[in-house]
Design a protein around this motif. Structure first.
Motif, short mmCIF file in Angstrom:
data_model
loop_
_atom_site.label_atom_id
_atom_site.label_comp_id
_atom_site.label_asym_id
_atom_site.label_seq_id
_atom_site.Cartn_x
_atom_site.Cartn_y
_atom_site.Cartn_z
N VAL A 50 0.84 -1.20 0.00
CA VAL A 50 0.00 0.00 0.00
C VAL A 50 0.87 1.24 0.00
CG1 VAL A 50 -2.10 -0.77 1.10
CG2 VAL A 50 -0.07 -0.36 2.49
N LYS A 51 0.29 2.31 -0.50
CA LYS A 51 0.98 3.58 -0.40
C LYS A 51 0.45 4.30 0.82
CE LYS A 51 2.64 7.54 -2.72
NZ LYS A 51 3.66 7.64 -1.68
N LEU A 52 1.34 4.57 1.74
CA LEU A 52 0.93 5.30 2.94
C LEU A 52 1.34 6.75 2.80
CD1 LEU A 52 2.24 2.74 5.56
CD2 LEU A 52 -0.14 3.12 4.94
N PRO A 53 0.52 7.66 3.33
CA PRO A 53 0.95 9.06 3.30
C PRO A 53 2.21 9.25 4.14
CG PRO A 53 -1.13 8.81 4.48
CD PRO A 53 -0.81 7.48 3.91
N ALA A 54 2.93 10.34 3.87
CA ALA A 54 4.23 10.55 4.53
C ALA A 54 4.10 10.52 6.04
CB ALA A 54 4.82 11.88 4.06
N PHE A 55 3.07 11.19 6.55
CA PHE A 55 2.94 11.29 8.00
C PHE A 55 2.75 9.91 8.63
CE2 PHE A 55 0.35 11.77 11.85
CZ PHE A 55 1.20 12.59 12.59
N VAL A 56 1.86 9.11 8.02
CA VAL A 56 1.60 7.77 8.56
C VAL A 56 2.85 6.91 8.46
CG1 VAL A 56 0.18 5.71 8.33
CG2 VAL A 56 -0.82 7.95 7.95
N SER A 57 3.55 7.00 7.33
CA SER A 57 4.79 6.23 7.18
C SER A 57 5.77 6.57 8.28
CB SER A 57 5.47 6.53 5.84
OG SER A 57 4.60 6.32 4.79
N GLY A 58 5.95 7.87 8.51
CA GLY A 58 6.90 8.30 9.53
C GLY A 58 6.49 7.80 10.90
N LEU A 59 5.19 7.93 11.18
CA LEU A 59 4.68 7.49 12.48
C LEU A 59 4.90 5.99 12.65
CD1 LEU A 59 3.22 9.19 14.59
CD2 LEU A 59 1.08 8.19 13.80
N LEU A 60 4.59 5.24 11.59
CA LEU A 60 4.73 3.79 11.65
C LEU A 60 6.19 3.41 11.89
CD1 LEU A 60 3.22 1.13 11.29
CD2 LEU A 60 3.78 1.22 8.86
N ALA A 61 7.10 4.05 11.13
CA ALA A 61 8.51 3.71 11.27
C ALA A 61 9.01 4.02 12.68
CB ALA A 61 9.34 4.48 10.24
N LEU A 62 8.63 5.20 13.19
CA LEU A 62 9.07 5.58 14.53
C LEU A 62 8.51 4.63 15.58
CD1 LEU A 62 8.94 9.48 14.68
CD2 LEU A 62 10.94 8.02 14.81
N THR A 63 7.23 4.25 15.40
CA THR A 63 6.60 3.35 16.36
C THR A 63 7.31 2.01 16.39
OG1 THR A 63 4.50 4.42 15.93
CG2 THR A 63 4.43 2.29 17.04
N LEU A 64 7.54 1.46 15.20
CA LEU A 64 8.18 0.15 15.13
C LEU A 64 9.59 0.21 15.70
CD1 LEU A 64 6.98 -1.12 11.65
CD2 LEU A 64 6.13 -1.72 13.92
N TYR A 65 10.28 1.31 15.40
CA TYR A 65 11.65 1.49 15.88
C TYR A 65 11.65 1.62 17.41
CZ TYR A 65 16.43 3.41 15.73
OH TYR A 65 17.77 3.63 15.88
N GLY A 66 10.78 2.49 17.92
CA GLY A 66 10.70 2.68 19.37
C GLY A 66 10.29 1.39 20.06
N ALA A 67 9.38 0.64 19.44
CA ALA A 67 8.91 -0.60 20.05
C ALA A 67 10.06 -1.57 20.26
CB ALA A 67 7.83 -1.24 19.19
N ALA A 68 10.94 -1.67 19.27
CA ALA A 68 12.05 -2.61 19.37
C ALA A 68 12.96 -2.23 20.54
CB ALA A 68 12.85 -2.65 18.07
N TYR A 69 13.24 -0.93 20.65
CA TYR A 69 14.13 -0.50 21.73
C TYR A 69 13.45 -0.64 23.09
CZ TYR A 69 17.92 1.04 18.82
OH TYR A 69 18.99 1.05 17.97
N ASN A 70 12.15 -0.26 23.14
CA ASN A 70 11.44 -0.39 24.41
C ASN A 70 11.33 -1.85 24.82
OD1 ASN A 70 11.10 2.32 24.68
ND2 ASN A 70 9.10 2.35 23.67
N CYS A 71 11.20 -2.72 23.83
CA CYS A 71 11.11 -4.14 24.13
C CYS A 71 12.37 -4.58 24.88
CB CYS A 71 10.95 -4.93 22.84
SG CYS A 71 11.15 -6.70 23.09
N GLU A 72 13.52 -4.14 24.40
CA GLU A 72 14.77 -4.51 25.06
C GLU A 72 14.80 -3.99 26.49
OE1 GLU A 72 16.12 -7.05 23.48
OE2 GLU A 72 18.03 -6.23 24.12
N VAL A 73 14.33 -2.76 26.67
CA VAL A 73 14.33 -2.17 28.01
C VAL A 73 13.40 -2.96 28.93
CG1 VAL A 73 13.62 -0.16 29.33
CG2 VAL A 73 14.96 0.12 27.25
N PHE A 74 12.19 -3.26 28.44
CA PHE A 74 11.23 -4.01 29.26
C PHE A 74 11.76 -5.40 29.57
CE2 PHE A 74 7.71 -1.20 27.57
CZ PHE A 74 7.50 -0.60 28.79
N ARG A 75 12.41 -6.01 28.55
CA ARG A 75 12.92 -7.36 28.75
C ARG A 75 13.94 -7.34 29.88
NH1 ARG A 75 16.90 -10.21 27.24
NH2 ARG A 75 17.80 -8.51 26.04
N ALA A 76 14.85 -6.36 29.83
CA ALA A 76 15.84 -6.25 30.90
C ALA A 76 15.14 -6.04 32.24
CB ALA A 76 16.79 -5.10 30.60
N GLY A 77 14.06 -5.20 32.23
CA GLY A 77 13.32 -4.93 33.45
C GLY A 77 12.66 -6.19 33.99
#
Lengths: 227, 191
Positions: free
Chosen positions: B54-81
């Motif tokens: 699908v073609k996502l608008p720029a804003f949604v793409s950016g939001l999605l990328a940031l969310t997925l990126y943040g999720a991966a890092y937060n996952c590591e933090v939570f896992r350590a916790g």
């Protein structure tokens, strides 16, 4: 999907890999050297210097790297300082690396129990001697894992240099995509390339951590912290 | 950020799951996201996905990328916790007859959250800074055109200078706020 574009454009992409590594290594050397200096100044016992360095380091760390690049490349010419793109990117990344590495140094040195300082000075060592032969050798082990983590982030962040026009892996990909229009396949392939480079580094860091034993509690930026 | 937190926590819980396949998938996701540049991820979602999905608008793409990126890092933090919560807590929870879900909900996760708090704060600050990358997908065309010198007029210095100041105010203010909150949270955990 047309996966044949990937092998077809591989030589060009590999040129990009080489440029990415060149930029990374340049910044690694300059940034680490500057960071070591900043870090030592940051922990030195003169309050005025400490405060100044804290302001400098926190200042640099609070600005997105991309913005630093823009500022140096597009902004500084207004003051008559004009630099080629590679130099602008390398300078911005060096500042970034120096500030973050200085924080790693501070974290490591402050994690050494204070008794070590007292013991060193009670045996008659001067501050510099105590640092050199007692504190820093212990702190070095604790710095290693977060340092490798920083290197990984550094390699990933070289992709930002493509935005101001430095030729490296991301830029090479974009140029290839403009020619072939296969953005899906190429971005995926290039993500894999970055992955191979960075994963090798994080694995190295994991091995080092195990080899060095758990060096007490390392509180600061491990590879788990994003930057 | 909120979505990234929730997904990160879910992933971290999944990484503790009994099934090896689930754990493996989470590890692959986290390692892949953490070892590739955010910029490439943003480009992939914005420029690459339209070819197959699908073609996502720029804003949604950016939001999605940031969310997925943040999720991966937060996952590591939570896992350590989660892993930092001592084993006795699991055993105590089980011995009072809590189910696995109740154990996670009332005993383990609250403690893990408290432990993870400082590192999550760091991630939040980084996220604010990383959001600057999203501007690129709105700007790539502009950047190619703007390579000529006319772009380097006096204004760019002021505009970027102002942006530098804004970021410093936001980020330093945020870290100050977080360190105050951190002290509260830690104080509560001692009490």
């Amino acid at each position: 999907m047309q996966w044949s574009v990937v092998p077809a454009s591989l030589p060009y992409l590999l040129q990009g890999v080489r440029a990415t590594l060149l930029l990374s290594i340049t910044v690694l050397v300059t940034g680490t050297a500057l960071g070591a200096l900043w870090g030592m100044l940051r922990v030195c016992p003169v309050p005025a210097i400490q405060r100044g360095m804290t302001a400098l380091i926190e200042g640099v760390r609070s600005i997105p790297l991309l913005l630093q690049m823009f500022f140096i490349f597009f902004g500084l010419p207004a003051l008559g300082i004009q630099m080629p793109v590679f130099l602008s990117a390398a300078l911005a990344m060096t500042l970034w690396m120096a500030a973050n590495f200085a924080e790693v140094i501070r974290g490591a040195i402050e994690s050494i129990p204070h008794g070590q300082f007292e013991a060193a000075s009670s045996t008659g060592l001067t501050y510099v001697q105590a640092m050199r032969s007692v504190i820093v050798p212990q702190a070095l082990r604790r710095m290693l894992p977060p340092f490798v983590g920083l290197c990984t982030i550094l390699i990933k962040d070289t992709s930002l240099a493509s935005i101001i026009g430095v030729f490296e892996l991301t830029r090479a990909t974009q140029e290839t995509i403009e020619r072939t229009f296969r953005s899906f396949e190429l971005y995926l392939a290039v993500a894999a390339m970055y992955f191979v480079i960075c994963f090798a580094l994080t694995s190295l860091s994991r091995i080092l951590e195990r080899r060095l034993g758990s060096p007490g509690r390392v509180v600061l930026v491990g590879p788990a912290v994003m930057e | 950020m909120l979505a990234g937190l929730v997904i990160g926590l879910a992933l971290a819980l999944a990484s503790q799951a009994r099934w090896r396949l689930v754990r493996g998938l989470v590890t692959v996701y986290v390692e892949v996201v953490r070892n590739t540049p955010l910029l490439i991820q943003i480009f992939f979602i914005y420029f690459g996905l339209p070819l197959v999905l699908v073609k996502l608008p720029a804003f949604v793409s950016g939001l999605l990328a940031l969310t997925l990126y943040g999720a991966a890092y937060n996952c590591e933090v939570f896992r350590a916790g989660l892993e930092a919560v001592s084993h006795g807590q699991h055993e105590a929870a089980r011995s009072t007859g809590l189910t696995a879900w109740q154990e996670a909900r009332y005993v383990i996760v609250p403690q893990a959250l408290r432990i993870s708090f400082p590192a999550l704060g760091n991630n939040l600050v980084s996220l604010v800074k990383n959001s600057s990358l999203v501007s690129v997908i709105g700007m790539v065309e502009l950047m190619f055109v703007a390579n000529d010198i006319s772009f380097n007029n006096f204004r760019s210095f002021e505009v970027y200078g102002a942006a530098v100041v804004y970021y410093m105010v936001i980020v330093l203010g945020l870290s100050r706020l977080l360190s105050v909150m951190e002290r509260r949270v830690l104080a509560k955990s001692v009490a």
